[in-house]
Motif scaffolding. Sequence first.
Motif, PDB file in Angstrom:
ATOM      1  N   ALA A 264       1.088  -1.082  -0.276  1.00 27.81           N
ATOM      2  CA  ALA A 264      -0.231  -0.499  -0.001  1.00 27.81           C
ATOM      3  C   ALA A 264       0.885   1.328  -0.289  1.00 27.81           C
ATOM      4  CB  ALA A 264      -1.262   0.343   1.022  1.00 27.81           C
ATOM      5  N   ASP A 265       2.124   1.517   0.254  1.00 24.88           N
ATOM      6  CA  ASP A 265       2.608   2.809   0.702  1.00 24.88           C
ATOM      7  C   ASP A 265       3.776   2.327  -0.358  1.00 24.88           C
ATOM      8  OD1 ASP A 265       4.858  -0.257   1.163  1.00 24.88           O
ATOM      9  OD2 ASP A 265       5.754   1.168   2.503  1.00 24.88           O
TER      10      ASP A 265
ATOM     11  N   HIS B 268      -2.099  -8.518   7.774  1.00 24.64           N
ATOM     12  CA  HIS B 268      -1.515  -7.690   7.486  1.00 24.64           C
ATOM     13  C   HIS B 268      -2.834  -6.738   6.334  1.00 24.64           C
ATOM     14  CE1 HIS B 268       0.423  -3.222   6.431  1.00 24.64           C
ATOM     15  NE2 HIS B 268       0.826  -4.094   5.012  1.00 24.64           N
TER      16      HIS B 268
ATOM     17  N   ASP C 197       5.322  -7.412   5.786  1.00 25.13           N
ATOM     18  CA  ASP C 197       4.913  -6.497   6.909  1.00 25.13           C
ATOM     19  C   ASP C 197       3.640  -7.714   7.696  1.00 25.13           C
ATOM     20  OD1 ASP C 197       6.509  -5.431   4.953  1.00 25.13           O
ATOM     21  OD2 ASP C 197       4.079  -3.273   4.522  1.00 25.13           O
TER      22      ASP C 197
ATOM     23  N   LEU D 122       7.260  -7.259  12.123  1.00 23.09           N
ATOM     24  CA  LEU D 122       8.561  -6.771  12.069  1.00 23.09           C
ATOM     25  C   LEU D 122       9.084  -6.265  13.029  1.00 23.09           C
ATOM     26  CD1 LEU D 122       6.325  -3.349  10.211  1.00 23.09           C
ATOM     27  CD2 LEU D 122       7.155  -5.819   9.122  1.00 23.09           C
TER      28      LEU D 122
ATOM     29  N   CYS E  10       4.877  -4.847  14.385  1.00 19.07           N
ATOM     30  CA  CYS E  10       3.934  -5.927  12.923  1.00 19.07           C
ATOM     31  C   CYS E  10       3.723  -5.308  11.715  1.00 19.07           C
ATOM     32  CB  CYS E  10       3.049  -6.860  13.017  1.00 19.07           C
ATOM     33  SG  CYS E  10       1.715  -5.588  14.156  1.00 19.07           S
TER      34      CYS E  10
ATOM     35  N   ARG F  17       0.366  -3.476   9.623  1.00 17.73           N
ATOM     36  CA  ARG F  17      -0.754  -2.121  10.489  1.00 17.73           C
ATOM     37  C   ARG F  17      -2.066  -3.245  10.033  1.00 17.73           C
ATOM     38  NH1 ARG F  17      -0.846   3.121   8.176  1.00 17.73           N
ATOM     39  NH2 ARG F  17      -3.151   3.077   8.563  1.00 17.73           N
TER      40      ARG F  17
ATOM     41  N   LEU G 121      -2.511   5.112  13.160  1.00 21.94           N
ATOM     42  CA  LEU G 121      -1.427   5.551  11.961  1.00 21.94           C
ATOM     43  C   LEU G 121      -2.804   6.599  10.937  1.00 21.94           C
ATOM     44  CD1 LEU G 121       0.126   2.823  11.940  1.00 21.94           C
ATOM     45  CD2 LEU G 121       0.804   4.605  12.602  1.00 21.94           C
TER      46      LEU G 121
ATOM     47  N   LYS H 110       1.333   7.283   2.384  1.00 25.06           N
ATOM     48  CA  LYS H 110       1.592   8.591   1.619  1.00 25.06           C
ATOM     49  C   LYS H 110       0.676   8.481  -0.432  1.00 25.06           C
ATOM     50  CE  LYS H 110       5.432  10.460   3.021  1.00 25.06           C
ATOM     51  NZ  LYS H 110       5.362   9.798   4.448  1.00 25.06           N
TER      52      LYS H 110
HETATM   53  N1  LIG Z   1       4.616   6.891   6.686  1.00 28.78           N
HETATM   54  C1  LIG Z   1       4.548   6.175   5.780  1.00 28.78           C
HETATM   55  C2  LIG Z   1       2.891   4.484   6.797  1.00 28.78           C
HETATM   56  C3  LIG Z   1       3.652   3.558   5.528  1.00 28.78           C
HETATM   57  C4  LIG Z   1       2.960   2.463   7.039  1.00 28.78           C
HETATM   58  O1  LIG Z   1       1.563   2.235   7.193  1.00 28.78           O
HETATM   59  N2  LIG Z   1       3.413   1.334   6.300  1.00 28.78           N
HETATM   60  C5  LIG Z   1       2.436   0.029   6.702  1.00 28.78           C
HETATM   61  C6  LIG Z   1       3.265  -0.948   5.634  1.00 28.78           C
HETATM   62  S1  LIG Z   1       2.630  -0.865   3.933  1.00 28.78           S
HETATM   63  C7  LIG Z   1       2.708  -0.092   7.606  1.00 28.78           C
HETATM   64  O2  LIG Z   1       2.366  -1.623   8.188  1.00 28.78           O
HETATM   65  N3  LIG Z   1       3.358   0.865   9.242  1.00 28.78           N
HETATM   66  C8  LIG Z   1       3.821   0.240  10.681  1.00 28.78           C
HETATM   67  C9  LIG Z   1       3.613   1.004  11.693  1.00 28.78           C
HETATM   68  O3  LIG Z   1       3.985   2.298  11.084  1.00 28.78           O
HETATM   69  O4  LIG Z   1       4.124   0.096  12.095  1.00 28.78           O
HETATM   70  C10 LIG Z   1       4.202   5.577   4.499  1.00 28.78           C
HETATM   71  O5  LIG Z   1       3.158   6.923   4.416  1.00 28.78           O
HETATM   72  O6  LIG Z   1       4.742   5.748   3.250  1.00 28.78           O
END
Ligand SMILES: N[C@@H](CCC(=O)N[C@@H](CS)C(=O)NCC(=O)O)C(=O)O
Length: 356
Positions: A60-61, A113, A132, A135, A139, A141, A211, A215
């Motif tokens: 997703a990122d 996830h 994901d 981690l 872990c 989200r 969270l 972006k």
């Molecule tokens: N700030 C990052 C956030 C990325 C994000 O949400 N990553 C996901 C994985 S695709 C996650 O599970 N993050 C866990 C966390 O941030 O604790 C962006 O905008 O890309």
Amino acid sequence: MILRQLFDIQTGTYTYLLADTEAAEAVLIDPVYEQVQRDGALLSELGLKLIYTLETHVHADHVTGGWSLRKRTGSKIALSEECGAEGADRLLAHGDKIEFGCRYLSVRATPGHTNGCATFVLDTEQMAFTGDCLLIRGCGRTDFQGGNARQMYKSIHTQIFTLPEDCLIYPGHDYKGLTTTSVAEEKAFNPRLGGQLSQSDFVGYMDNLGLDHPKKMDIAVPSNIKCGRPDDDSISEDEASWAELTFTFAGFWEVQPQWLAENLSAAQILDVREVDEFSGPLGRISNAMLIPLGVLEKRAAELDKKRPIITICRAGGRSAQATVILRRAGFRKIANLAGGMLRWRSQNYPVEGGRN
Ligand SMILES: N[C@@H](CCC(=O)N[C@@H](CS)C(=O)NCC(=O)O)C(=O)O
Ligand SMILES: [Fe+2]
């Protein structure tokens, strides 16, 4: 065996290169679209053939580099059938083996996830690539893409914590600069689901992460559902198509002496050595213009922005830095002569001045 952990600083994403050295066959786990040149350069410098790009899930990122690498190298795209993606060469199921040379990764379904998440476990069970799901001290989200905290708890406990205690865990991301961990460490110290923490403790934790959405989510998910196929997947005209260029893992565009010898008038030839070297024993390439590296930034305006530039020095080091300086000054079609005057001369291409 070769293992390289590669990092995309924009998104905190890890890409893993795994290869069987004997067969020179490689797989890339979770390549990033913007890093395809880097990954391609590393594969070619290490003399490896890319067999598969593997996705731990629909990201997703960031956009995957799978499609672009397939186009460049003929690799196959593989990901879990549960991802619901189109355009893959192989859809994976729990228990499948992905072979490269004499080695293999086995697929473990680890939803939570996303509903299509997979963990790839090396044949020896000494390494697991958890994407994901698990981690380092964290872990992924569980609040979109079919995410489910109960399922994630179950996946981690039944599919990852059952691996050998010393099995190393290589995650899909880290946002603090941590690189690796082990099953034993996470079982003991993961603050969300290690130690005595129960499934409902975990769900309570995950329900309150708060969270923001990633972006790039609105671009990444639709593109990754197509395995990273961009709307316009032509290589940028400016960067790559004006010469037979190769990109190095160090981050420079290079051209080989043979191409330059056959295309001497295709570019401005810029020698960045010192004045005494230019008129010294190695000689120079005919029509080369001299601007020593130390004054290149100040004198860059003497070059024509519309014509490509090939930079040259004694062995190809200073001229690589010259490409960086020129890029900063707004030039785009720039390449370094690989190996500099030394390689040029060793391949018997003509020089002006100099001694034999
Ligand atoms: N700030 C990052 C956030 C990325 C994000 O949400 N990553 C996901 C994985 S695709 C996650 O599970 N993050 C866990 C966390 O941030 O604790 C962006 O905008 O890309
Ligand atoms: Fe993700």
